[in-house]
Each structure stands twice: as C-alpha cells, then as structure tokens.
Design a protein around this motif. Sequence first.
Motif, short mmCIF file in Angstrom:
data_model
loop_
_atom_site.label_atom_id
_atom_site.label_comp_id
_atom_site.label_asym_id
_atom_site.label_seq_id
_atom_site.Cartn_x
_atom_site.Cartn_y
_atom_site.Cartn_z
N THR A 201 9.23 -11.86 9.47
CA THR A 201 7.85 -12.17 9.83
C THR A 201 6.92 -11.95 8.64
O THR A 201 7.26 -11.24 7.68
N TRP A 202 5.72 -12.51 8.73
CA TRP A 202 4.69 -12.31 7.71
C TRP A 202 4.40 -10.83 7.55
O TRP A 202 4.30 -10.32 6.43
N LEU A 203 4.29 -10.13 8.66
CA LEU A 203 4.00 -8.70 8.62
C LEU A 203 5.20 -7.91 8.13
O LEU A 203 5.05 -7.00 7.30
N GLY A 204 6.38 -8.22 8.62
CA GLY A 204 7.57 -7.48 8.23
C GLY A 204 7.85 -7.57 6.74
O GLY A 204 8.44 -6.66 6.16
N GLY A 205 7.42 -8.67 6.12
CA GLY A 205 7.59 -8.83 4.68
C GLY A 205 6.52 -8.15 3.87
O GLY A 205 6.52 -8.25 2.63
N ASP A 242 3.35 0.67 9.46
CA ASP A 242 2.22 1.49 9.91
C ASP A 242 1.27 1.76 8.74
O ASP A 242 0.05 1.58 8.86
N ASP A 243 1.81 2.19 7.60
CA ASP A 243 0.98 2.47 6.42
C ASP A 243 0.25 1.21 5.95
O ASP A 243 -0.94 1.26 5.60
N TYR A 244 0.96 0.10 5.94
CA TYR A 244 0.38 -1.18 5.49
C TYR A 244 -0.78 -1.58 6.39
O TYR A 244 -1.86 -1.96 5.91
#
Length: 358
Positions: A201-205, A242-244
Amino acid sequence: MTTTATEGPSQDRPAEGPRGRPGPGPGPGAHREHPVPGGALAVLPGVLRGALAWTDAHRARFALPDDVLEPHTQVNASLKPLGELAQLGSTIRRATAPGSPEHELSGELVAYAWEQVEAGELLLELLRAEPFAAYPYEIYAAFAGYGLRHEGFEALARPLTATRAWAHTEQHANRQLGLVNSERRVGVVTHTDAGAVLSRTWLGGLSEPWMFEGPSGYALTHTVFHLTDWGLMPDRVPAGIDDYLRTWLPAWADGCLESGQWDLTGELLAVAASLPGPAPGPLLDAVWPVLADVQHGSGCVPETGPPVRDTTAPDPYPFIDCYHSTLVTAFAAALSLRSLRSPGQTDGSAPGRERRTA
C-alpha cells in the motif's frame, strides 16, 4: 448491477483540489500553531450528537429502492450509503459508553440498516447474482462484525471465498486489505497474509509525505481502517507506520483544512484516533475546533467547499454531498473521544495468525 468500491466519496463529486492536491481554497485556514489544550474535548460531544441527530433525521434517505436487485441500479447511490451507515454506525456503538444516547442511537441506525437488507436475505440474493463481486461480502461483514449473521449467506460464501478466483481478484492493495478484514470479521481463514498486502500500500511503503494528494489520502485512511478493524484494534498498526503517521498527519490535515476537504479531514482525524498508545492530543485539539465550526447547525458536514452559514436552512446541502462526511465526522468524533478519555482501550480480541487458502 454494477460492481464498485464501497468506500470514499463518489467519483462524480469533487474530492480534492487542483490535480488532486489539497491546496489553498475556500476553507477557514490552517489550524492554530498553538492549539488550546482540551480544545477537542470541548467540542467533540456536541459534534458527535449533532452528526448522529442529522443522520437519524435523514435515515429514510438510506432506504434501499424497490429495484435494488435490478442490473441498472447503481451501487453508489443505494447499497454504498447503507453499507457505510452499517459500518460506521456499528463502530460508533462499540466506541461509545453503553447507556449513552450516542450508543443507543447508533445501535438503532445499525438495526435499521439490517432491516433494509432483510436481515441478510437481500445480501444473499446479491451474492447469488454476482458471485464474482466482493461488495456483497464486504457489506455483510460490517453486520457480521457487529454480531448480525445470516446462515444461508455464509453457507454460500464459504465455498466462494475458497476459490482461486477469490484469492486472485485483481484490486488495489488497500482494497484487498479491506477484503482480508471482512474475512476476519466473518471468521474464515483469510485468503492472503495482511502484512504482505500492507507492504504494497501507499502507506505501508512509507511514501514520501509530499506526494500526499486526494486519492492517496483516501487510500491511506482506508488502509488504517481495514488494518485496525475501523479503529477498534489500534495495536495492529506497526511501530514504523505509527511513527510516520504521527509525524505527517498534522501537515496533511493542514492542507485539507486550507482546501476545504472536510470529508478527508474527518478521515484523517479518525486515523489519528486509531493509533496505538497515547492520543495525538495537539493534533486533535487543533483540528477538531475547525471542523466543529464547519458543521452546520442541523448537524451535517459538507464533503468539500465553503460551509453554509445560514443556520435556519434545514437541509443546506444535497444529501449525496454531505451524508458521507457527516457519518465520517460522527465516526471520527466517537473514536477521538474514546482515544482521549481511555488511552490504549481496544475492543475485540487480538489478531490471530492467518494463513492462505490457495
């Protein structure tokens, strides 16, 4: 009946600024650099009550048409709103205190949605007509996760979800993550590993944060919703993500406020309230008072654009242009209140080990 995704605003309505990037626009401006502590808690109870009251007053607009099973019926204008009512209503009920007006009203709205699908019988008919489609299963999973089940639907769905076609349906990664979460809710073995899907995913990357725009914003928010079972299982969010999110959510929320993207602002607030550990208080305190100011006196919230300030207008926006953002506002408000009042509280059991079926 045409198949379609059942998340985010409809494609025929504006969902972003020029070229998809939230930018300067008609909104009231960015949030304060120094938010007032407690600003969110000061407005959230009223925002939640107002949004739910508007939804209740307009529940008949979520009713399914008589021709809902006909091929020409558009899912986006019929089943999509009802499915969202079921999904967000059930989450609000689970995130609010038993006995509270919000808890009771959200439960009534879910019961209404269950009546509209004839206690699951209509979803069974949809599955028979379109065994290749995921949306009947996803709508059913919203009810199943709440404890409303239909034996016949699950009897038919069980062999369908074990097929090679089901495991290899081509779709965006965040949509596939939604299907995995639906399988979790129904209680069957997931067709693939959620972690592997998340990484695509966009977020997972952990994409470059300046590449955030409308479509990636909605993909990001729904990735979190599917990962956390709509905010009820924050511990499923990996530490790096979470940090991102804690780092970049404030900047993205500012951009959405400046461009009047109220629906996406609400989804970002729901994401913020779905993170594990302490609530991001400064972000919630900064953004919620702005969104509360956008909310109309009737309780509805527009998806985009300048808010109507005429408090005497009973219906300041067309239903199709505010129902989703109003539901999202109620959903985000319930999660934010839970996060601020009961840090670390989750609902449901910890995620178990998953394995592939094909």
